[in-house]
Design a protein around this motif. Structure first.
Motif, PDB file in Angstrom:
ATOM      1  N   TYR A   1       0.829  -1.201   0.000  1.00 30.42           N
ATOM      2  CA  TYR A   1       0.000   0.000   0.000  1.00 30.42           C
ATOM      3  C   TYR A   1       0.871   1.262   0.000  1.00 30.42           C
ATOM      4  O   TYR A   1       0.641   2.196  -0.785  1.00 30.42           O
ATOM      5  CB  TYR A   1      -0.932  -0.006   1.216  1.00 30.42           C
ATOM      6  N   VAL A   2       1.877   1.314   0.863  1.00 28.00           N
ATOM      7  CA  VAL A   2       2.769   2.481   0.922  1.00 28.00           C
ATOM      8  C   VAL A   2       3.456   2.687  -0.428  1.00 28.00           C
ATOM      9  O   VAL A   2       3.536   3.812  -0.934  1.00 28.00           O
ATOM     10  CB  VAL A   2       3.803   2.334   2.054  1.00 28.00           C
ATOM     11  N   GLY A   3       3.929   1.618  -1.030  1.00 28.34           N
ATOM     12  CA  GLY A   3       4.551   1.731  -2.344  1.00 28.34           C
ATOM     13  C   GLY A   3       3.588   2.255  -3.389  1.00 28.34           C
ATOM     14  O   GLY A   3       3.958   3.050  -4.268  1.00 28.34           O
ATOM     15  N   GLU A   4       2.346   1.831  -3.295  1.00 20.99           N
ATOM     16  CA  GLU A   4       1.344   2.294  -4.256  1.00 20.99           C
ATOM     17  C   GLU A   4       1.007   3.770  -4.027  1.00 20.99           C
ATOM     18  O   GLU A   4       0.757   4.503  -4.987  1.00 20.99           O
ATOM     19  CB  GLU A   4       0.094   1.421  -4.189  1.00 20.99           C
ATOM     20  N   VAL A   5       1.039   4.233  -2.778  1.00 17.41           N
ATOM     21  CA  VAL A   5       0.878   5.668  -2.523  1.00 17.41           C
ATOM     22  C   VAL A   5       2.029   6.426  -3.196  1.00 17.41           C
ATOM     23  O   VAL A   5       1.820   7.459  -3.836  1.00 17.41           O
ATOM     24  CB  VAL A   5       0.817   5.978  -1.010  1.00 17.41           C
TER      25      VAL A   5
ATOM     26  N   ARG B   1       1.281   6.519  -6.923  1.00 18.62           N
ATOM     27  CA  ARG B   1       0.168   7.390  -7.320  1.00 18.62           C
ATOM     28  C   ARG B   1       0.400   8.856  -6.993  1.00 18.62           C
ATOM     29  O   ARG B   1      -0.088   9.727  -7.709  1.00 18.62           O
ATOM     30  CB  ARG B   1      -1.121   6.925  -6.647  1.00 18.62           C
ATOM     31  N   ARG B   2       1.096   9.137  -5.910  1.00 16.88           N
ATOM     32  CA  ARG B   2       1.227  10.525  -5.454  1.00 16.88           C
ATOM     33  C   ARG B   2       2.588  11.148  -5.724  1.00 16.88           C
ATOM     34  O   ARG B   2       2.687  12.367  -5.780  1.00 16.88           O
ATOM     35  CB  ARG B   2       0.936  10.626  -3.953  1.00 16.88           C
ATOM     36  N   ALA B   3       3.615  10.331  -5.843  1.00 14.87           N
ATOM     37  CA  ALA B   3       4.963  10.879  -5.991  1.00 14.87           C
ATOM     38  C   ALA B   3       5.598  10.552  -7.334  1.00 14.87           C
ATOM     39  O   ALA B   3       6.741  10.915  -7.578  1.00 14.87           O
ATOM     40  CB  ALA B   3       5.854  10.363  -4.856  1.00 14.87           C
ATOM     41  N   GLY B   4       4.877   9.833  -8.182  1.00 16.88           N
ATOM     42  CA  GLY B   4       5.407   9.521  -9.501  1.00 16.88           C
ATOM     43  C   GLY B   4       6.348   8.337  -9.548  1.00 16.88           C
ATOM     44  O   GLY B   4       7.044   8.123 -10.531  1.00 16.88           O
ATOM     45  N   ALA B   5       6.370   7.538  -8.475  1.00 22.26           N
ATOM     46  CA  ALA B   5       7.246   6.359  -8.444  1.00 22.26           C
ATOM     47  C   ALA B   5       6.668   5.262  -9.329  1.00 22.26           C
ATOM     48  O   ALA B   5       5.499   5.300  -9.708  1.00 22.26           O
ATOM     49  CB  ALA B   5       7.382   5.837  -7.012  1.00 22.26           C
ATOM     50  N   GLU B   6       7.500   4.294  -9.642  1.00 20.61           N
ATOM     51  CA  GLU B   6       7.021   3.097 -10.339  1.00 20.61           C
ATOM     52  C   GLU B   6       7.635   1.881  -9.667  1.00 20.61           C
ATOM     53  O   GLU B   6       8.761   1.916  -9.171  1.00 20.61           O
ATOM     54  CB  GLU B   6       7.371   3.122 -11.822  1.00 20.61           C
ATOM     55  N   TRP B   7       6.840   0.819  -9.598  1.00 23.18           N
ATOM     56  CA  TRP B   7       7.332  -0.433  -9.031  1.00 23.18           C
ATOM     57  C   TRP B   7       8.384  -1.013  -9.959  1.00 23.18           C
ATOM     58  O   TRP B   7       8.226  -0.977 -11.179  1.00 23.18           O
ATOM     59  CB  TRP B   7       6.194  -1.439  -8.887  1.00 23.18           C
ATOM     60  N   VAL B   8       9.468  -1.523  -9.377  1.00 20.15           N
ATOM     61  CA  VAL B   8      10.539  -2.146 -10.153  1.00 20.15           C
ATOM     62  C   VAL B   8      10.998  -3.426  -9.471  1.00 20.15           C
ATOM     63  O   VAL B   8      10.951  -3.537  -8.241  1.00 20.15           O
ATOM     64  CB  VAL B   8      11.748  -1.197 -10.339  1.00 20.15           C
ATOM     65  N   ASP B   9      11.422  -4.378 -10.280  1.00 21.67           N
ATOM     66  CA  ASP B   9      12.107  -5.555  -9.765  1.00 21.67           C
ATOM     67  C   ASP B   9      13.543  -5.125  -9.490  1.00 21.67           C
ATOM     68  O   ASP B   9      14.195  -4.528 -10.362  1.00 21.67           O
ATOM     69  CB  ASP B   9      12.066  -6.698 -10.779  1.00 21.67           C
TER      70      ASP B   9
ATOM     71  N   VAL C   1      11.470  -6.358  -4.636  1.00 23.52           N
ATOM     72  CA  VAL C   1      10.834  -5.244  -5.351  1.00 23.52           C
ATOM     73  C   VAL C   1      11.011  -3.956  -4.566  1.00 23.52           C
ATOM     74  O   VAL C   1      11.205  -3.963  -3.351  1.00 23.52           O
ATOM     75  CB  VAL C   1       9.324  -5.484  -5.599  1.00 23.52           C
ATOM     76  N   GLY C   2      10.935  -2.872  -5.286  1.00 23.46           N
ATOM     77  CA  GLY C   2      10.999  -1.549  -4.688  1.00 23.46           C
ATOM     78  C   GLY C   2      10.314  -0.573  -5.617  1.00 23.46           C
ATOM     79  O   GLY C   2       9.628  -0.983  -6.562  1.00 23.46           O
ATOM     80  N   VAL C   3      10.512   0.698  -5.360  1.00 24.56           N
ATOM     81  CA  VAL C   3       9.966   1.726  -6.238  1.00 24.56           C
ATOM     82  C   VAL C   3      11.101   2.633  -6.698  1.00 24.56           C
ATOM     83  O   VAL C   3      12.034   2.910  -5.944  1.00 24.56           O
ATOM     84  CB  VAL C   3       8.854   2.565  -5.571  1.00 24.56           C
ATOM     85  N   ARG C   4      10.993   3.061  -7.948  1.00 22.01           N
ATOM     86  CA  ARG C   4      11.956   4.021  -8.501  1.00 22.01           C
ATOM     87  C   ARG C   4      11.237   5.357  -8.626  1.00 22.01           C
ATOM     88  O   ARG C   4      10.170   5.448  -9.215  1.00 22.01           O
ATOM     89  CB  ARG C   4      12.476   3.574  -9.861  1.00 22.01           C
TER      90      ARG C   4
END
Length: 140
Positions: A66-70, A73-81, A94-97
């Motif tokens: 959920y935090v990663g999805e926030v 959606r709000r900070a322009g991050a994208e999920w990455v392997d 996984v993390g966010v870039r």
């Protein structure tokens, strides 16, 4: 990637599934920055309940998704392997870039909140996070 590891392509679905599971509790998890305060509160409740980490891992994973999805959606991050070095450093697959290229570990941040406490606030993490897109872009 080993079997059973989480993949970036699945994280949005994991976050949505978690939100759907807790919807009956009427928690205001609406992917807003303010909802990260609710996440902090939920984790504090888990800590006070005294459950050992193994018993709350599934909930912590859902909150981390959920935090990663926030962030997405709000900070322009994208999920990455994560690559091998990043997996070793973060202990996650996984993390966010962020838009500036920095990689963050929301799953680990949630675990830190659980293990360390209030000084690891997820709302504060977001508000002080370098590399997020500007406020004007976030409103779009």
């Amino acid at each position: 990637m080993r079997e059973g590891e989480k993949r970036a392509a699945d994280m949005r679905r994991h976050a949505a599934g978690f939100v759907a599971r807790v919807a009956s509790a009427r928690l205001p998890l609406d992917y807003s920055v303010a909802s990260l305060r609710v996440v902090d509160f939920l984790i504090d409740g888990l800590r006070k309940g005294g459950a050992d980490r193994g018993r709350v891992d599934t909930v912590l994973f859902g909150l981390g998704a959920y935090v990663g999805e926030v962030l997405a959606r709000r900070a322009g991050a994208e999920w990455v392997d994560l690559d091998e070095a990043q997996r070793a450093y973060f202990g996650q697959g996984v993390g966010v870039r962020m838009p500036d290229g920095r990689v963050w570990n929301p799953l680990g941040k949630v675990v830190n909140r659980y293990e360390v406490g209030a000084e690891e606030s997820l709302q504060t993490f977001y508000l002080t996070l370098p590399g997020r897109r500007s406020r004007a872009c976030a409103a779009l």
